[in-house]
Write a protein that holds these residues in place. Structure first.
Motif, PDB file in Angstrom:
ATOM      1  N   ARG A  18       0.767  -1.117  -0.048  1.00 41.64           N
ATOM      2  CA  ARG A  18      -0.021  -0.086   0.063  1.00 41.64           C
ATOM      3  C   ARG A  18       0.901   1.294   0.197  1.00 41.64           C
ATOM      4  N   TYR A  19       1.998   1.330   0.746  1.00 39.03           N
ATOM      5  CA  TYR A  19       2.643   2.477   1.234  1.00 39.03           C
ATOM      6  C   TYR A  19       3.982   2.886   0.621  1.00 39.03           C
ATOM      7  N   ILE A  20       4.452   1.651   0.138  1.00 37.40           N
ATOM      8  CA  ILE A  20       5.976   1.964  -0.560  1.00 37.40           C
ATOM      9  C   ILE A  20       5.692   2.234  -1.788  1.00 37.40           C
ATOM     10  N   PRO A  21       6.162   3.523  -2.424  1.00 42.43           N
ATOM     11  CA  PRO A  21       6.050   3.882  -3.927  1.00 42.43           C
ATOM     12  C   PRO A  21       6.663   2.722  -4.766  1.00 42.43           C
ATOM     13  N   VAL A  22       5.960   2.787  -5.958  1.00 35.38           N
ATOM     14  CA  VAL A  22       6.172   1.951  -7.118  1.00 35.38           C
ATOM     15  C   VAL A  22       7.412   2.743  -7.813  1.00 35.38           C
ATOM     16  N   ARG A  23       8.467   2.212  -8.114  1.00 37.18           N
ATOM     17  CA  ARG A  23       9.716   2.988  -8.800  1.00 37.18           C
ATOM     18  C   ARG A  23       9.383   2.857 -10.309  1.00 37.18           C
ATOM     19  N   ASN A  24      10.032   3.959 -10.820  1.00 38.71           N
ATOM     20  CA  ASN A  24      10.039   3.823 -12.623  1.00 38.71           C
ATOM     21  C   ASN A  24       8.786   3.940 -13.284  1.00 38.71           C
ATOM     22  N   ILE A  25       7.754   4.378 -12.504  1.00 40.54           N
ATOM     23  CA  ILE A  25       6.550   4.585 -13.374  1.00 40.54           C
ATOM     24  C   ILE A  25       6.163   6.040 -13.370  1.00 40.54           C
ATOM     25  N   PRO A  26       6.365   6.875 -14.677  1.00 41.11           N
ATOM     26  CA  PRO A  26       6.380   8.596 -14.370  1.00 41.11           C
ATOM     27  C   PRO A  26       4.967   8.893 -14.294  1.00 41.11           C
ATOM     28  N   CYS A  27       4.837  10.021 -13.908  1.00 42.94           N
ATOM     29  CA  CYS A  27       3.607  10.900 -13.841  1.00 42.94           C
ATOM     30  C   CYS A  27       3.575  11.736 -15.058  1.00 42.94           C
ATOM     31  N   TYR A  78      -1.937   3.264 -19.148  1.00 38.73           N
ATOM     32  CA  TYR A  78      -1.881   4.406 -18.504  1.00 38.73           C
ATOM     33  C   TYR A  78      -2.908   4.437 -17.540  1.00 38.73           C
ATOM     34  N   LEU A  79      -2.696   4.865 -16.266  1.00 40.54           N
ATOM     35  CA  LEU A  79      -3.724   4.939 -15.273  1.00 40.54           C
ATOM     36  C   LEU A  79      -4.223   6.295 -14.904  1.00 40.54           C
ATOM     37  N   GLY A  90      -2.896  -0.163  -7.610  1.00 41.56           N
ATOM     38  CA  GLY A  90      -3.087  -0.614  -9.007  1.00 41.56           C
ATOM     39  C   GLY A  90      -1.995  -1.020  -9.671  1.00 41.56           C
ATOM     40  N   ILE A  91      -1.071  -0.384  -9.694  1.00 39.10           N
ATOM     41  CA  ILE A  91       0.296  -0.833 -10.638  1.00 39.10           C
ATOM     42  C   ILE A  91       0.710  -2.270 -10.185  1.00 39.10           C
ATOM     43  N   ARG A  92       0.621  -2.618  -8.957  1.00 38.98           N
ATOM     44  CA  ARG A  92       1.409  -3.647  -8.471  1.00 38.98           C
ATOM     45  C   ARG A  92       0.333  -5.052  -8.827  1.00 38.98           C
ATOM     46  N   LEU A  93      -1.126  -4.628  -8.630  1.00 42.63           N
ATOM     47  CA  LEU A  93      -2.035  -5.484  -9.030  1.00 42.63           C
ATOM     48  C   LEU A  93      -2.025  -5.814 -10.798  1.00 42.63           C
ATOM     49  N   VAL A 102       2.744   2.124 -17.999  1.00 43.27           N
ATOM     50  CA  VAL A 102       3.478   3.123 -18.599  1.00 43.27           C
ATOM     51  C   VAL A 102       3.694   4.475 -17.865  1.00 43.27           C
ATOM     52  N   GLY A 103       2.568   4.752 -17.368  1.00 41.67           N
ATOM     53  CA  GLY A 103       2.314   6.021 -16.607  1.00 41.67           C
ATOM     54  C   GLY A 103       1.249   5.933 -15.644  1.00 41.67           C
TER      55      GLY A 103
END
Length: 112
Positions: A18-27, A78-79, A90-93, A102-103
């Motif tokens: 839940r709380y540790i950010p997902v890396r290498n996914i740009p906004c 793209y989310l 969402g990214i992890r799932l 991709v972003g």
């Protein structure tokens, strides 16, 4: 001792997801997105996504991804999310289901 380790892991794993950010996914802003091979997926709740609608997005709330992941037409996603918690989960799932995220963008602000 073994019970203490298992209890620690039972608390640590959900916290990480839940709380540790997902890396290498740009906004990325919606305007600069390459939409040819990418699906815009809005994973906000229905009541939130109806107030601030993204017209070209497929609305599929986070809670329904497990059930309806076969209906997503492309592997590149793209989310559109409303907060960091939705983004991380969402990214992890979606990665677990075999999709390539991709972003993302937040619904309240535009990314640089």
């Amino acid at each position: 001792m073994m019970i203490a380790i298992l209890l620690f892991l039972a608390v640590l794993i959900p916290f990480y997801k839940r709380y540790i950010p997902v890396r290498n996914i740009p906004c990325v802003s919606l305007e600069s997105l390459d939409r040819e091979n990418t699906v815009v997926l809005d994973i906000r709740d229905y009541n939130v996504s109806d107030k601030n609608e993204v017209r070209e997005a497929i609305k599929l709330p986070l809670a329904y991804i497990n059930r309806n992941s076969k209906d997503i037409p492309s592997n590149r996603i793209y989310l559109v999310v409303s907060n960091h918690l939705e983004k991380n989960l969402g990214i992890r799932l979606l990665r677990k289901k075999g999709f390539h995220v991709v972003g993302f963008t937040f619904s309240d602000c535009n990314c640089p």
